[in-house]
Design a protein around this motif. Structure first.
Motif, PDB file in Angstrom:
ATOM      1  N   CYS A   1       0.834  -1.190   0.000  1.00 58.76           N
ATOM      2  CA  CYS A   1       0.000   0.000   0.000  1.00 58.76           C
ATOM      3  C   CYS A   1       0.874   1.247   0.000  1.00 58.76           C
ATOM      4  O   CYS A   1       1.757   1.377   0.847  1.00 58.76           O
ATOM      5  CB  CYS A   1      -0.904  -0.010   1.224  1.00 58.76           C
TER       6      CYS A   1
ATOM      7  N   GLU B   1       0.096   4.128   0.847  1.00 61.12           N
ATOM      8  CA  GLU B   1      -0.282   5.052   1.926  1.00 61.12           C
ATOM      9  C   GLU B   1       0.243   4.598   3.272  1.00 61.12           C
ATOM     10  O   GLU B   1       0.666   5.400   4.087  1.00 61.12           O
ATOM     11  CB  GLU B   1      -1.806   5.174   1.990  1.00 61.12           C
ATOM     12  N   CYS B   2       0.175   3.316   3.537  1.00 63.26           N
ATOM     13  CA  CYS B   2       0.534   2.856   4.881  1.00 63.26           C
ATOM     14  C   CYS B   2       1.548   1.720   4.853  1.00 63.26           C
ATOM     15  O   CYS B   2       1.916   1.206   5.894  1.00 63.26           O
ATOM     16  CB  CYS B   2      -0.719   2.434   5.641  1.00 63.26           C
TER      17      CYS B   2
ATOM     18  N   CYS C   1      -7.076  -1.206   0.526  1.00 59.41           N
ATOM     19  CA  CYS C   1      -6.273  -1.484   1.710  1.00 59.41           C
ATOM     20  C   CYS C   1      -7.170  -1.475   2.943  1.00 59.41           C
ATOM     21  O   CYS C   1      -7.850  -0.491   3.196  1.00 59.41           O
ATOM     22  CB  CYS C   1      -5.193  -0.419   1.836  1.00 59.41           C
TER      23      CYS C   1
ATOM     24  N   SER D   1      -6.306  -1.290   5.933  1.00 64.81           N
ATOM     25  CA  SER D   1      -5.754  -0.479   7.019  1.00 64.81           C
ATOM     26  C   SER D   1      -6.099   0.991   6.861  1.00 64.81           C
ATOM     27  O   SER D   1      -6.429   1.659   7.821  1.00 64.81           O
ATOM     28  CB  SER D   1      -4.236  -0.648   7.077  1.00 64.81           C
ATOM     29  N   CYS D   2      -5.997   1.492   5.645  1.00 66.87           N
ATOM     30  CA  CYS D   2      -6.202   2.920   5.448  1.00 66.87           C
ATOM     31  C   CYS D   2      -7.323   3.217   4.467  1.00 66.87           C
ATOM     32  O   CYS D   2      -7.745   4.350   4.341  1.00 66.87           O
ATOM     33  CB  CYS D   2      -4.904   3.575   4.982  1.00 66.87           C
TER      34      CYS D   2
END
Ligand SMILES: [Zn+2]
Length: 46
Positions: A16, A18-19, A29, A31-32
């Motif tokens: 990912c 972003e994270c 994702c 998570s984010c």
């Protein structure tokens, strides 16, 4: 008649952007909530 051992392909994982979580490709994702640079899931931030 010995077939089918390789039918299942392992899922392709990507990182990912972003994270930096490892996530299967073609899903958002978890998570984010980002997918392809866009936020497509609402994820509760801490
Ligand atoms: Zn992420």
């Amino acid at each position: 008649m010995r077939r089918g051992a390789n039918r299942w392909k392992a899922p392709i994982f990507k990182t990912c952007p972003e994270c930096d979580s490892r996530i299967p490709s073609h899903i958002a994702c978890p998570s984010c909530g980002y997918y392809a640079g866009r936020k497509v899931l609402e994820v509760d931030a801490f």
